[in-house]
Design an enzyme around this catalytic site. Structure first.
Site, mmCIF file in Angstrom:
data_model
loop_
_atom_site.group_PDB
_atom_site.id
_atom_site.type_symbol
_atom_site.label_atom_id
_atom_site.label_comp_id
_atom_site.label_asym_id
_atom_site.label_seq_id
_atom_site.Cartn_x
_atom_site.Cartn_y
_atom_site.Cartn_z
ATOM 1 N N ARG A 1 52.566 31.806 -20.468
ATOM 2 C CA ARG A 1 52.110 30.531 -19.915
ATOM 3 C C ARG A 1 53.304 29.586 -19.902
ATOM 4 O O ARG A 1 54.303 29.825 -20.590
ATOM 5 C CB ARG A 1 50.980 29.971 -20.772
ATOM 6 C CG ARG A 1 49.702 30.801 -20.692
ATOM 7 C CD ARG A 1 48.752 30.463 -21.823
ATOM 8 N NE ARG A 1 48.329 29.063 -21.802
ATOM 9 C CZ ARG A 1 47.687 28.478 -22.816
ATOM 10 N NH1 ARG A 1 47.434 29.143 -23.922
ATOM 11 N NH2 ARG A 1 47.309 27.215 -22.718
ATOM 12 N N LYS B 1 44.810 34.096 -31.120
ATOM 13 C CA LYS B 1 43.428 33.598 -31.188
ATOM 14 C C LYS B 1 42.823 33.401 -29.798
ATOM 15 O O LYS B 1 41.609 33.312 -29.654
ATOM 16 C CB LYS B 1 43.347 32.308 -32.000
ATOM 17 C CG LYS B 1 44.029 31.104 -31.402
ATOM 18 C CD LYS B 1 43.953 29.906 -32.354
ATOM 19 C CE LYS B 1 44.673 28.690 -31.831
ATOM 20 N NZ LYS B 1 44.050 28.088 -30.645
ATOM 21 N N ASP B 2 43.673 33.346 -28.741
ATOM 22 C CA ASP B 2 43.173 33.202 -27.368
ATOM 23 C C ASP B 2 42.837 34.543 -26.720
ATOM 24 O O ASP B 2 42.283 34.575 -25.617
ATOM 25 C CB ASP B 2 44.234 32.516 -26.486
ATOM 26 C CG ASP B 2 44.500 31.081 -26.899
ATOM 27 O OD1 ASP B 2 43.595 30.457 -27.481
ATOM 28 O OD2 ASP B 2 45.615 30.585 -26.639
ATOM 29 N N SER C 1 37.187 22.834 -29.349
ATOM 30 C CA SER C 1 36.760 24.079 -30.001
ATOM 31 C C SER C 1 35.348 23.961 -30.562
ATOM 32 O O SER C 1 35.057 23.055 -31.350
ATOM 33 C CB SER C 1 37.741 24.418 -31.128
ATOM 34 O OG SER C 1 37.178 25.300 -32.065
ATOM 35 N N LEU C 2 34.480 24.888 -30.192
ATOM 36 C CA LEU C 2 33.133 24.919 -30.754
ATOM 37 C C LEU C 2 33.183 25.155 -32.261
ATOM 38 O O LEU C 2 32.380 24.603 -33.009
ATOM 39 C CB LEU C 2 32.305 26.035 -30.105
ATOM 40 C CG LEU C 2 31.866 25.849 -28.645
ATOM 41 C CD1 LEU C 2 31.107 27.088 -28.181
ATOM 42 C CD2 LEU C 2 30.993 24.616 -28.484
ATOM 43 N N ARG C 3 34.107 25.985 -32.708
ATOM 44 C CA ARG C 3 34.252 26.297 -34.129
ATOM 45 C C ARG C 3 34.622 25.044 -34.927
ATOM 46 O O ARG C 3 34.008 24.752 -35.966
ATOM 47 C CB ARG C 3 35.339 27.374 -34.310
ATOM 48 C CG ARG C 3 35.704 27.681 -35.759
ATOM 49 C CD ARG C 3 36.930 28.581 -35.825
ATOM 50 N NE ARG C 3 38.097 27.961 -35.207
ATOM 51 C CZ ARG C 3 38.906 27.104 -35.804
ATOM 52 N NH1 ARG C 3 38.679 26.742 -37.050
ATOM 53 N NH2 ARG C 3 39.949 26.601 -35.165
ATOM 54 N N ARG C 4 35.619 24.310 -34.451
ATOM 55 C CA ARG C 4 36.031 23.090 -35.151
ATOM 56 C C ARG C 4 34.931 22.031 -35.110
ATOM 57 O O ARG C 4 34.676 21.342 -36.102
ATOM 58 C CB ARG C 4 37.322 22.542 -34.530
ATOM 59 C CG ARG C 4 38.536 23.400 -34.818
ATOM 60 C CD ARG C 4 39.734 22.976 -34.000
ATOM 61 N NE ARG C 4 40.913 23.782 -34.312
ATOM 62 C CZ ARG C 4 41.912 23.988 -33.478
ATOM 63 N NH1 ARG C 4 41.893 23.438 -32.263
ATOM 64 N NH2 ARG C 4 42.954 24.733 -33.837
ATOM 65 N N ARG D 1 40.899 18.572 -24.166
ATOM 66 C CA ARG D 1 41.513 19.729 -23.525
ATOM 67 C C ARG D 1 42.969 19.468 -23.202
ATOM 68 O O ARG D 1 43.440 18.337 -23.223
ATOM 69 C CB ARG D 1 40.758 20.055 -22.226
ATOM 70 C CG ARG D 1 39.322 20.543 -22.429
ATOM 71 C CD ARG D 1 39.287 21.954 -22.970
ATOM 72 N NE ARG D 1 40.291 22.775 -22.315
ATOM 73 C CZ ARG D 1 40.191 23.255 -21.064
ATOM 74 N NH1 ARG D 1 39.122 22.985 -20.354
ATOM 75 N NH2 ARG D 1 41.141 23.992 -20.544
ATOM 76 N N ARG E 1 47.233 16.844 -25.435
ATOM 77 C CA ARG E 1 46.188 16.427 -26.379
ATOM 78 C C ARG E 1 46.692 15.327 -27.317
ATOM 79 O O ARG E 1 45.947 14.394 -27.641
ATOM 80 C CB ARG E 1 45.676 17.630 -27.169
ATOM 81 C CG ARG E 1 44.705 18.490 -26.371
ATOM 82 C CD ARG E 1 44.199 19.654 -27.175
ATOM 83 N NE ARG E 1 45.160 20.749 -27.233
ATOM 84 C CZ ARG E 1 45.327 21.541 -28.286
ATOM 85 N NH1 ARG E 1 44.621 21.358 -29.390
ATOM 86 N NH2 ARG E 1 46.197 22.521 -28.249
ATOM 87 N N CYS F 1 29.901 36.798 -26.495
ATOM 88 C CA CYS F 1 29.475 35.400 -26.398
ATOM 89 C C CYS F 1 30.372 34.513 -27.248
ATOM 90 O O CYS F 1 30.713 34.872 -28.370
ATOM 91 C CB CYS F 1 28.029 35.276 -26.884
ATOM 92 S SG CYS F 1 27.449 33.582 -27.073
#
Length: 305
Positions: free
Chosen positions: A10, A80-81, A124-127, A144, A150, A235
């Site tokens: 990237r 992690k991605d 992040s849903l986790r955070r 994002r 950020r 998911c």
């Protein structure tokens, strides 16, 4: 003439730092290399939460396609991605020595932590789930972009703070003084690790990458990703996992949270290094057997609507 290894990456500052680190390591072992930066869908669309975009592989898909089409030879990712199931024909070439695994809070003062109100930003849903589990009265807003973007958004906002992976900020030397370690937050599986992938049939690149592999880091992230894959079932969900090797033992801590953070199902176990073959799977099965199966079904029903 020796072959030049084309390194796909990237084009963010952090991704280029990671790719350059791999480039330098390969060139030290006598290989010729070339960096090939590309933009991913995840970088181009900053207006939509990741889970709404089909997060699995959003940052890696473009590079996977470039590899399969023969435009690059290897690709460097924040591990992690990377989806737990790699595309057909693509294999793990090396896991580099792992960096800091912690999440940190960049803040504008910490008084709000003792208050029932506050606003924290994260994509992040986790955070988000873990923050709400600890601070149920706070508001969590979506954030994002690459780490530089950020940081700028945080500075221009009226938020109390935002959550980042420590490793990313440390790698490009932009970690500010106004941070605290979130020692209580379980990181994403493979957080702090860099993965290099290659085509399965490319023996030249696979042999070149084998010398960059860090054994203990590879074992730790393998267990964490086993845990994730067994729980996830394709998911996205608020899942944290951290495996750490000390001497001949691996200690593991993992958890599944509800999206609102109210529910937490956790597992913590240790195992001898020579008995880890399906250890991540057995830890995930413990979660599933103790309410995780029903919680995953509920999470999927919300995210798929």
């Amino acid at each position: 003439m020796s072959r030049t290894i084309r390194i796909g990456t990237r084009d963010s500052e952090l991704a280029l730092w990671q790719a350059t680190t791999v480039q330098n390591a390969l060139e030290k072992t006598g290989h010729k290399t070339e960096l090939v930066p590309v933009k991913s869908t995840g970088d181009l669309n900053l207006d939509q939460p990741l889970y709404e975009m089909g997060i699995t592989g959003i940052f890696t898909k473009t590079l996977d396609v470039a590899m399969i089409k023969g435009e690059v030879d290897i690709a460097v990712h924040s591990m992690k991605d990377v989806p737990t199931a790699l595309p057909k024909g693509i294999v793990e070439g090396a896991v580099m020595k792992r960096a800091n695994t912690k999440d940190i809070l960049i803040h504008k003062g910490l008084d709000f932590l003792d208050s029932e109100s506050g606003t924290i930003a994260t994509g992040s849903l986790r955070r988000k789930a873990q923050w709400l589990h600890r601070h149920p009265g706070h508001k969590v807003v979506d954030l994002r972009g690459n780490v530089n973007t950020r940081m700028q958004k945080l500075e221009a906002s009226d938020w109390n703070g935002a959550i980042f992976a420590a490793a990313g900020l440390e790698r490009i030397d932009i970690k500010p003084h106004n941070f605290i370690d979130l020692d209580w937050m379980i990181p994403a599986p493979a957080q702090g690790a860099m993965l290099i992938v290659a085509m399965e049939e490319d023996n030249h690149c696979r042999k070149a990458l084998a010398g960059l592999h860090h054994r203990n880091s590879g074992i730790e992230v393998h267990v964490e990703r086993q845990f994730l894959r067994k729980l996830e079932g394709g998911c996205t969900a608020p899942i944290g996992a951290l495996a750490r090797i000390h001497k001949d033992e691996l200690h593991f801590k993992g958890a599944l949270f509800s999206l609102d953070g109210k529910q937490k199902i956790e597992v913590e176990r240790s195992v001898s290094i020579d008995q880890i073959e399906d250890f991540g799977i057995s830890c995930a099965e413990h979660i599933l057997e103790n309410g995780g199966k029903e919680l995953m079904t509920h999470i999927k029903s919300i995210l798929n609507n």
